[in-house]
Motif scaffolding. Structure first.
Motif, PDB file in Angstrom:
ATOM      1  N   PRO A 143      14.633 -13.104 -18.332  1.00 55.68           N
ATOM      2  CA  PRO A 143      14.078 -12.951 -19.679  1.00 55.68           C
ATOM      3  C   PRO A 143      12.596 -13.328 -19.712  1.00 55.68           C
ATOM      4  CG  PRO A 143      15.719 -14.730 -19.595  1.00 55.68           C
ATOM      5  CD  PRO A 143      15.799 -14.001 -18.304  1.00 55.68           C
ATOM      6  N   GLY A 144      11.809 -12.529 -20.397  1.00 56.82           N
ATOM      7  CA  GLY A 144      10.393 -12.855 -20.582  1.00 56.82           C
ATOM      8  C   GLY A 144       9.439 -11.981 -19.801  1.00 56.82           C
ATOM      9  N   LEU A 187      10.135  -6.742 -25.354  1.00 55.85           N
ATOM     10  CA  LEU A 187       8.850  -7.145 -24.777  1.00 55.85           C
ATOM     11  C   LEU A 187       8.169  -5.965 -24.098  1.00 55.85           C
ATOM     12  CD1 LEU A 187       9.829 -10.618 -23.304  1.00 55.85           C
ATOM     13  CD2 LEU A 187       8.163 -10.199 -25.134  1.00 55.85           C
ATOM     14  N   LEU A 188       8.948  -5.140 -23.427  1.00 54.29           N
ATOM     15  CA  LEU A 188       8.375  -3.947 -22.793  1.00 54.29           C
ATOM     16  C   LEU A 188       7.824  -3.002 -23.858  1.00 54.29           C
ATOM     17  CD1 LEU A 188       7.836  -2.239 -20.265  1.00 54.29           C
ATOM     18  CD2 LEU A 188      10.186  -1.405 -20.384  1.00 54.29           C
ATOM     19  N   LEU A 243       1.561 -11.163 -27.682  1.00 57.02           N
ATOM     20  CA  LEU A 243       2.293 -11.226 -26.414  1.00 57.02           C
ATOM     21  C   LEU A 243       1.794 -12.382 -25.554  1.00 57.02           C
ATOM     22  CD1 LEU A 243       2.732  -7.534 -25.237  1.00 57.02           C
ATOM     23  CD2 LEU A 243       4.540  -9.241 -25.490  1.00 57.02           C
ATOM     24  N   GLU A 244       0.460 -12.580 -25.586  1.00 54.23           N
ATOM     25  CA  GLU A 244      -0.096 -13.704 -24.828  1.00 54.23           C
ATOM     26  C   GLU A 244       0.481 -15.029 -25.321  1.00 54.23           C
ATOM     27  OE1 GLU A 244      -4.355 -13.540 -24.965  1.00 54.23           O
ATOM     28  OE2 GLU A 244      -4.396 -11.806 -23.621  1.00 54.23           O
ATOM     29  N   VAL A 300      11.450 -27.532 -11.329  1.00 50.50           N
ATOM     30  CA  VAL A 300      11.703 -26.187 -11.843  1.00 50.50           C
ATOM     31  C   VAL A 300      10.405 -25.410 -11.811  1.00 50.50           C
ATOM     32  CG1 VAL A 300      12.367 -24.843 -13.885  1.00 50.50           C
ATOM     33  CG2 VAL A 300      13.504 -27.026 -13.409  1.00 50.50           C
ATOM     34  N   TYR A 360       3.316 -15.455 -26.840  1.00 49.99           N
ATOM     35  CA  TYR A 360       4.734 -15.495 -26.496  1.00 49.99           C
ATOM     36  C   TYR A 360       4.934 -15.941 -25.057  1.00 49.99           C
ATOM     37  CZ  TYR A 360       9.621 -13.941 -26.296  1.00 49.99           C
ATOM     38  OH  TYR A 360      10.981 -13.884 -26.160  1.00 49.99           O
ATOM     39  N   ARG A 361       4.164 -15.341 -24.170  1.00 47.23           N
ATOM     40  CA  ARG A 361       4.313 -15.675 -22.758  1.00 47.23           C
ATOM     41  C   ARG A 361       3.902 -17.126 -22.493  1.00 47.23           C
ATOM     42  NH1 ARG A 361       3.020 -11.559 -17.748  1.00 47.23           N
ATOM     43  NH2 ARG A 361       4.604 -10.330 -18.840  1.00 47.23           N
ATOM     44  N   ARG A 378       1.995 -22.115 -11.121  1.00 46.03           N
ATOM     45  CA  ARG A 378       2.646 -23.364 -10.767  1.00 46.03           C
ATOM     46  C   ARG A 378       3.444 -23.214  -9.466  1.00 46.03           C
ATOM     47  NH1 ARG A 378       5.068 -28.107 -11.968  1.00 46.03           N
ATOM     48  NH2 ARG A 378       7.273 -28.230 -11.444  1.00 46.03           N
ATOM     49  N   LEU A 397      -0.068  -8.302 -18.837  1.00 44.38           N
ATOM     50  CA  LEU A 397       0.704  -7.928 -20.032  1.00 44.38           C
ATOM     51  C   LEU A 397       0.718  -6.414 -20.207  1.00 44.38           C
ATOM     52  CD1 LEU A 397      -0.424 -10.830 -22.312  1.00 44.38           C
ATOM     53  CD2 LEU A 397       1.927 -10.331 -21.653  1.00 44.38           C
ATOM     54  N   LYS A 398       0.144  -5.692 -19.248  1.00 44.53           N
ATOM     55  CA  LYS A 398       0.224  -4.234 -19.265  1.00 44.53           C
ATOM     56  C   LYS A 398       1.626  -3.813 -18.819  1.00 44.53           C
ATOM     57  CE  LYS A 398      -4.203  -3.673 -20.080  1.00 44.53           C
ATOM     58  NZ  LYS A 398      -4.676  -3.153 -21.372  1.00 44.53           N
ATOM     59  N   PRO A 399       2.096  -2.656 -19.258  1.00 46.53           N
ATOM     60  CA  PRO A 399       3.420  -2.195 -18.807  1.00 46.53           C
ATOM     61  C   PRO A 399       3.443  -1.994 -17.297  1.00 46.53           C
ATOM     62  CG  PRO A 399       2.593  -0.854 -20.648  1.00 46.53           C
ATOM     63  CD  PRO A 399       1.464  -1.724 -20.204  1.00 46.53           C
ATOM     64  N   VAL A 412       8.873 -23.949 -19.237  1.00 51.09           N
ATOM     65  CA  VAL A 412       9.165 -24.218 -17.827  1.00 51.09           C
ATOM     66  C   VAL A 412       8.522 -25.541 -17.407  1.00 51.09           C
ATOM     67  CG1 VAL A 412       8.874 -23.413 -15.441  1.00 51.09           C
ATOM     68  CG2 VAL A 412       9.370 -21.764 -17.266  1.00 51.09           C
ATOM     69  N   TYR A 413       7.279 -25.769 -17.843  1.00 47.31           N
ATOM     70  CA  TYR A 413       6.606 -27.023 -17.479  1.00 47.31           C
ATOM     71  C   TYR A 413       7.363 -28.238 -18.028  1.00 47.31           C
ATOM     72  CZ  TYR A 413       2.468 -24.959 -15.306  1.00 47.31           C
ATOM     73  OH  TYR A 413       1.623 -24.321 -14.449  1.00 47.31           O
ATOM     74  N   ASP A 427      16.134  -8.516 -25.053  1.00 48.65           N
ATOM     75  CA  ASP A 427      14.851  -9.202 -25.228  1.00 48.65           C
ATOM     76  C   ASP A 427      13.747  -8.581 -24.371  1.00 48.65           C
ATOM     77  OD1 ASP A 427      16.301 -10.000 -23.037  1.00 48.65           O
ATOM     78  OD2 ASP A 427      15.894 -12.143 -23.246  1.00 48.65           O
ATOM     79  N   ASN A 428      14.055  -8.312 -23.108  1.00 52.37           N
ATOM     80  CA  ASN A 428      13.043  -7.699 -22.255  1.00 52.37           C
ATOM     81  C   ASN A 428      12.696  -6.283 -22.710  1.00 52.37           C
ATOM     82  OD1 ASN A 428      12.621  -9.916 -20.710  1.00 52.37           O
ATOM     83  ND2 ASN A 428      13.450  -9.088 -18.795  1.00 52.37           N
ATOM     84  N   GLU A 472       4.574  -4.376 -24.936  1.00 49.40           N
ATOM     85  CA  GLU A 472       3.532  -4.142 -23.932  1.00 49.40           C
ATOM     86  C   GLU A 472       3.018  -2.707 -24.003  1.00 49.40           C
ATOM     87  OE1 GLU A 472       4.892  -7.361 -20.460  1.00 49.40           O
ATOM     88  OE2 GLU A 472       4.944  -5.216 -20.056  1.00 49.40           O
ATOM     89  N   PRO A 482       9.486  -8.277 -18.419  1.00 49.40           N
ATOM     90  CA  PRO A 482      10.159  -6.998 -18.204  1.00 49.40           C
ATOM     91  C   PRO A 482       9.488  -6.146 -17.127  1.00 49.40           C
ATOM     92  CG  PRO A 482       8.801  -6.867 -20.159  1.00 49.40           C
ATOM     93  CD  PRO A 482       8.706  -8.298 -19.662  1.00 49.40           C
ATOM     94  N   ARG A 499       6.673 -19.488 -23.410  1.00 57.42           N
ATOM     95  CA  ARG A 499       7.750 -19.544 -22.412  1.00 57.42           C
ATOM     96  C   ARG A 499       7.312 -20.300 -21.171  1.00 57.42           C
ATOM     97  NH1 ARG A 499      12.215 -16.825 -21.512  1.00 57.42           N
ATOM     98  NH2 ARG A 499      13.223 -16.125 -23.404  1.00 57.42           N
ATOM     99  N   ARG A 500       6.024 -20.149 -20.832  1.00 58.28           N
ATOM    100  CA  ARG A 500       5.501 -20.843 -19.664  1.00 58.28           C
ATOM    101  C   ARG A 500       5.566 -22.354 -19.874  1.00 58.28           C
ATOM    102  NH1 ARG A 500       0.100 -19.604 -19.776  1.00 58.28           N
ATOM    103  NH2 ARG A 500       0.631 -17.453 -19.334  1.00 58.28           N
ATOM    104  N   ARG A 560      -1.161  -7.381 -28.363  1.00 62.95           N
ATOM    105  CA  ARG A 560      -1.438  -8.020 -27.068  1.00 62.95           C
ATOM    106  C   ARG A 560      -1.696  -9.518 -27.243  1.00 62.95           C
ATOM    107  NH1 ARG A 560      -6.332  -7.045 -23.353  1.00 62.95           N
ATOM    108  NH2 ARG A 560      -5.987  -9.010 -22.222  1.00 62.95           N
ATOM    109  N   ARG A 573       7.585 -16.567 -14.597  1.00 61.03           N
ATOM    110  CA  ARG A 573       7.011 -17.144 -15.818  1.00 61.03           C
ATOM    111  C   ARG A 573       5.883 -18.128 -15.528  1.00 61.03           C
ATOM    112  NH1 ARG A 573      12.894 -17.173 -18.137  1.00 61.03           N
ATOM    113  NH2 ARG A 573      13.054 -18.007 -16.053  1.00 61.03           N
ATOM    114  N   THR A 574       5.937 -18.805 -14.367  1.00 59.13           N
ATOM    115  CA  THR A 574       4.856 -19.734 -14.015  1.00 59.13           C
ATOM    116  C   THR A 574       4.396 -19.484 -12.577  1.00 59.13           C
ATOM    117  OG1 THR A 574       6.513 -21.379 -13.348  1.00 59.13           O
ATOM    118  CG2 THR A 574       5.661 -21.555 -15.585  1.00 59.13           C
TER     119      THR A 574
END
Lengths: 158, 158, 158, 158, 158, 158, 158, 158
Positions: free
Chosen positions: A98-99, H115-116, H132-133, B34, H135-136, B43, A73-75, H143-144, H111-112, H119, A101, H139-140, H129, B39-40
């Protein structure tokens, strides 16, 4: 360490050295190393720790910046390296989904990557900000000197 | 399972379905799923097993095919998905560095990815090869029918 | 013979030699030859037999990979050769119509074409797969050595 | 027959019809048909006879014009059909290797292909040349009429 | 005279000489000259007579082929000359508006322009056609010789 | 002073000198200097006065022409400087938003920028117009001389 | 008349109307007409007189601006019209050879062409310059109003 | 305020809103406004203060990000807005000269950008931070869920 510089291949060294030079000038601690997103994925993953900002340098399909960004999550700053097609690395780094960057800088611009890293650190570090001011002033004065030299030589009529 | 199809995002489903349709026609076992390289990542890594050929489908900076290819020695086919820039996914997938090949097919060509997977399996599977012959013959005959239709309508003079 | 390498012109020899070198390393039988889709169409057609995988190498409008693919059901790998426009060969090879896939690799990447051929053969040949593992391991170790060398030289602060 | 029009796919029909319309206007005998360089290579080869000029129409990697040109010494005109990338068909048709020329016209310009065919025939056919003069005069007069209409409406001051 | 070759600038001479060489080989009468669509428009206009086919050679915004085509009904062949952007001349020549076709050949392909001119003349000139057959045969044999040389050197295993 | 030439960097000097040479030939007063839109924004702003026409020369993201244009109502001419991507500077200068025009000339065309500046001044200055006529005549005659030289050497048959 | 606007085709009317609208706002006399560089070359030539500035609007291979520029010493502004490839008209207009400048503005930017024409006239016409100041002020105020509206709605935290 | 979002035009609002939405989700204070680098340069300059990170959003020649970056040492993020050419804004923002970095994100990726920015702030703000965790992770998990849905529907054979 403040900044970790990761090149996708040792052949990107000239671009990496531009980043090193700027970080040296600004007195920011760093480590530069090599890891390939594709040839050493296990190593690449392990590198995603221990720094405040990551500079990643890669050519061709240039997956390295995105892979690093997916594990931290660092830049993460991405520097596209020029090659036969040029566009390939720029698009591969800039067009992240997206998500996740990546902060893309110009083609082969290791120096700007280091300056961007310094600006990011300077958000909470007054010392680095002072040094950045000096750096920018220095470059500004160079333009003034160039201008004087050119004007003297290339002026005609009134 | 013979073929694993991995899409970088559920939004690539239309392209994935073209691959599924061909594999169904040829009677080749498959699973479609997927997973995002960005993002994963954890996985994605785990998916690199349990199939003879991988079909990967992704748009934008499209790191998925390369990431899969970096974790397996099975053939990995990459399908670039079209978007605003188009070139980004094609270049990101095709321009792999030395050592880690990805078999890139045309933009949005899920069908050709499945046919290529079948051709790869047919190297050691006579049954699939027979079915491929039928498939190709079928498409060839379609051209002949189209030709006849067009010629009948668009001919003038002698 | 396992792999037949066909170059569209003798001027593509440097790219062809990259493929030969990898196949030699992996102990895979091959024959490399020259045939132009446009100048010797009759010869090109006859070459579409007697191998498990075809590697085709061509520049400019690069019809060779597609022509070979239209005459065989064996997997056909296409290597675009760089030139004045660069994009021409990549697009001509990658953008195949539905029904006739070509497995496109990166610009001038004869080496990746050979590795992809080996991966395809390895689906049913354990011996080749073992050699591929060795090959990949070898390249991985090279990255680790490069990393060590770079880190030693380019680290500052803590 | 004077002109044979070959489309790579029935989906190119709109472009083909533009050529037909011009040939009808000029009273030049023609036949339009469909044949794919990749799906029906054996048919494509057989079509390379029985006309003075060939018009070939294809999209994507567009090998058709080059394949026809490789089997005949008659002039072959190539019409790139637009698609997702646009550049692919234009480059595939224009960038022919030395020895096998294709006369490329603009994207989707079936009409200009027919006019070029007519100009080629007119080198030794005074009747067609006369008709071409009429055709060009007709288009010229259209511009004059448009000009008058626009000038009348969009003029201000003196 | 059969063929008039017009270069937009004397700096295009290397491309022009490729056309001259082919016409000499085929025994076709020609004259090569220089005229700029932009710097000598009045001269360019006057050149649009006295030949059966025109070959025009130009770089950058490359208006020359279109200007010639707008003043004659003879076939006009356009050869884009490569430069810093490359695409500029190719697009400027290929993308003609409806009504005024230019037969575009590949980048810097003066030789193919001459062959296309010969094919056009051969529609009504059996002698030129015979010579074209010889020329093409000659080039075909060269490929066979190259193939033999390469096969002998680059074959391994069985 | 009639014309002010501003380069974004001293490294653009070769392009700037082409403009200087033309202005010297035409006897138009000028001053050339250096100022970066990004490194010396305060200086750039101050330069937007004291001339009738501005010529701005810049590479990469090339903001200089637009920045000058945003601070003056005098005509601003922009010269894109070529680099690794080439397209970047051309697009950055040409694609100005509504309301703030920049007169873009061709890549590296400092000479055409100066000629355009002269044409602009000549709208109300008969003396400059006379000199422009001489200049254009001079270049025209050069084409005629080149034509004669080429025709003499490259003509065959009748 | 101050400004003559020439469109290559009546289909460019939407772009032409943007120029007309600005000239009407600024009270500058103009005439808009249609003439094709390729279909009506004789007419195009005759239009090169009777105005202080020319605005030329064209798509595709866009020879019109250059042809006008080759027949006059008045400033010629070129507006590329967008189409299937977009790049074709921009490159055809911008990449003029040395000696014949065209002032290229952005894709479809008829409005900016008119503003550039006004800036050119304003070099020696104080009245037009005053109106340009008003025009620019008007657009500036629009941005301030937009800013206020957006800020009010999209601000959070302190 | 933590983040200032500046759009070059109110027409970029859809992209700006994507950034706002993310900042709202993460509870980061922001203000969004409009300022044109070219139409309101004086306003643009004044906006370069009062925030820790700047997000700039612009299309076409997109000078805004660079102009902001030239007036501040805070990190500046640039979002290219898509349009007719697409490449123009991406290249204008990414290809900054040495000394003045801009952190470019993907086309239309407001959006990115947010997020940047988060970060960057999170380097010294543990609270952000943590968010952000979350948020990520969110999104993860998406996907699952998508994967499960797709696998259930598209699996055949074993």
């Amino acid at each position: 360490m403040k900044v970790k510089i990761i090149m996708g291949s040792k052949s990107d060294l000239e671009v990496g050295k531009k980043a090193v030079e700027v970080l040296e000038d600004l007195g920011i601690s760093y480590q530069m190393t090599v890891s390939s997103a594709h040839r050493t994925p296990e190593r690449t993953e392990k590198l995603c720790e221990g720094a405040d900002v990551f500079i990643t340098i890669a050519g061709l399909s240039a997956a390295l910046p995105g892979v690093i960004a997916s594990h931290t999550l660092k830049p993460v700053i991405g520097v596209p390296v020029s090659g036969k097609l040029n566009f390939d690395s720029l698009l591969s780094i800039a067009q992240m989904p997206p998500g996740i960057p990546v902060a893309t800088v110009g083609m082969d611009r290791g120096d700007n990557a280091a300056l961007l890293a310094a600006e990011i650190l300077a958000v909470s570090d007054e010392g680095i900000r002072k040094k950045l001011e000096g750096y920018r002033k220095h470059r500004r004065e160079k333009v003034y000197r160039d201008a004087e030299e050119v004007e003297t030589k290339y002026t005609a009529g009134d």
